[in-house]
Design an enzyme around this catalytic site. Structure first.
Site, PDB file in Angstrom:
ATOM      1  N   ASP A 105      -5.034   6.383   5.270  1.00  0.00           N
ATOM      2  CA  ASP A 105      -4.714   4.961   5.190  1.00  0.00           C
ATOM      3  C   ASP A 105      -3.288   4.735   5.651  1.00  0.00           C
ATOM      4  O   ASP A 105      -2.475   5.664   5.699  1.00  0.00           O
ATOM      5  CB  ASP A 105      -4.858   4.465   3.745  1.00  0.00           C
ATOM      6  CG  ASP A 105      -3.936   5.218   2.794  1.00  0.00           C
ATOM      7  OD1 ASP A 105      -2.806   4.752   2.583  1.00  0.00           O
ATOM      8  OD2 ASP A 105      -4.342   6.288   2.279  1.00  0.00           O
ATOM      9  N   ASP A 149       0.065   2.945   4.416  1.00  0.00           N
ATOM     10  CA  ASP A 149       0.536   2.575   3.088  1.00  0.00           C
ATOM     11  C   ASP A 149       0.804   1.075   2.993  1.00  0.00           C
ATOM     12  O   ASP A 149       0.923   0.368   4.004  1.00  0.00           O
ATOM     13  CB  ASP A 149       1.790   3.369   2.743  1.00  0.00           C
ATOM     14  CG  ASP A 149       1.877   3.652   1.254  1.00  0.00           C
ATOM     15  OD1 ASP A 149       0.871   4.089   0.670  1.00  0.00           O
ATOM     16  OD2 ASP A 149       2.948   3.440   0.675  1.00  0.00           O
TER      17      ASP A 149
END
Length: 258
Positions: free
Chosen positions: A198, A200
């Site tokens: 991902d 952040d």
């Protein structure tokens, strides 16, 4: 013996001849039984850091027991696959990175075996250069990045992730410390291999990091990620030649290494 500390997706590293071993240590029981099998001619011990059912959060993982148990079984080199967030759009989800530095932002974790004595531990370069060289020689792997390790179990606020990014950190994780320093204290070569799951919270303009999305991204990438780790294991020299990870030579330790 080689060690792999990772997630449940790595159980299929082994064939039908794998054996499971129960261990106990002066620091309690490790996260799980340890599975030992053969990969590319190497005897490999696998330990799921979060437990078989992911019952340990990052801040409750029994790190000292895990590392001690592996050392006691004869493990002297460890590859540590882990999921990380990215602090830069230059490392999008799906990227595999072999970090070369870490920053500890955890707190109150038992992070040393030296509860007595006056020993200091060299840790300027936290990862084994020999294992890093093996992994970074593989295709489609990013060589080097600083990984900041946070306490968890919560993800960062947007302000925190922007702060980390402004400091030059490129990866964020919850389990990379104290694994690395405990390995150094036990004179074990250790290298993290990070899969970006991902962007952040302070980097992505969306809704922030969600656990369900992290697990989904990890699941999408687990097979190619596992293949890379297997390729790395197969290329590790049978004999350990690294001296970088042996900082205690000539030092009287306050405990006996297993």
């Amino acid at each position: 013996m080689l060690g792999v500390i990772g997630g449940s997706g790595f159980y299929s590293l082994f064939g039908d001849n794998a054996r499971r071993l129960e261990c106990d240590t002066p620091y309690g029981r490790p996260s799980s039984e340890i599975t030992v099998g053969t990969v590319g001619g190497h005897e490999v011990a696998f330990l799921p850091r979060h437990g078989e059912q992911h019952e340990f959060s990052a801040h409750t993982v029994p790190y000292r027991a895990n590392m001690w148990a592996l050392r006691a079984l004869g493990v002297r080199r460890i590859l540590a696959p882990c999921a990380v967030g990215s602090l830069t759009p230059e490392l999008p989800p799906g990227t595999v990175v072999v970090p070369d530095q870490l920053v500890d932002r955890t707190r109150a974790r038992a992070d040393t075996y030296f509860d007595d004595g006056g020993v200091h531990v060299e840790f300027a370069d936290p990862y084994c250069p020999t294992l890093r060289a093996v992994m970074t020689s593989l295709p489609d792997i990013v060589d080097g990045s600083t990984m900041v390790v946070i306490q968890g179990p919560r993800f960062s606020t947007r302000a925190e992730s922007q702060w980390f990014a402004s400091a030059g950190f490129r990866l964020i994780n919850m389990t990379g410390y104290p694994e690395a320093v405990l390995a150094r204290e036990l004179e074990i070569c250790y290298a993290a291999v990070a899969l970006v799951t991902d962007l952040d919270a302070g980097i992505d303009v969306g809704s922030g990091v969600r656990t369900v999305d992290v697990f989904a991204e990890f699941k999408r990438n687990i097979e190619p990620f596992k293949k890379l780790v297997l390729q790395g294991i197969e290329q590790i020299d049978e004999r350990r030649s690294c001296t970088h990870c042996l900082p205690h030579e000539g030092v009287q330790l306050p405990f006996e290494l297993p």
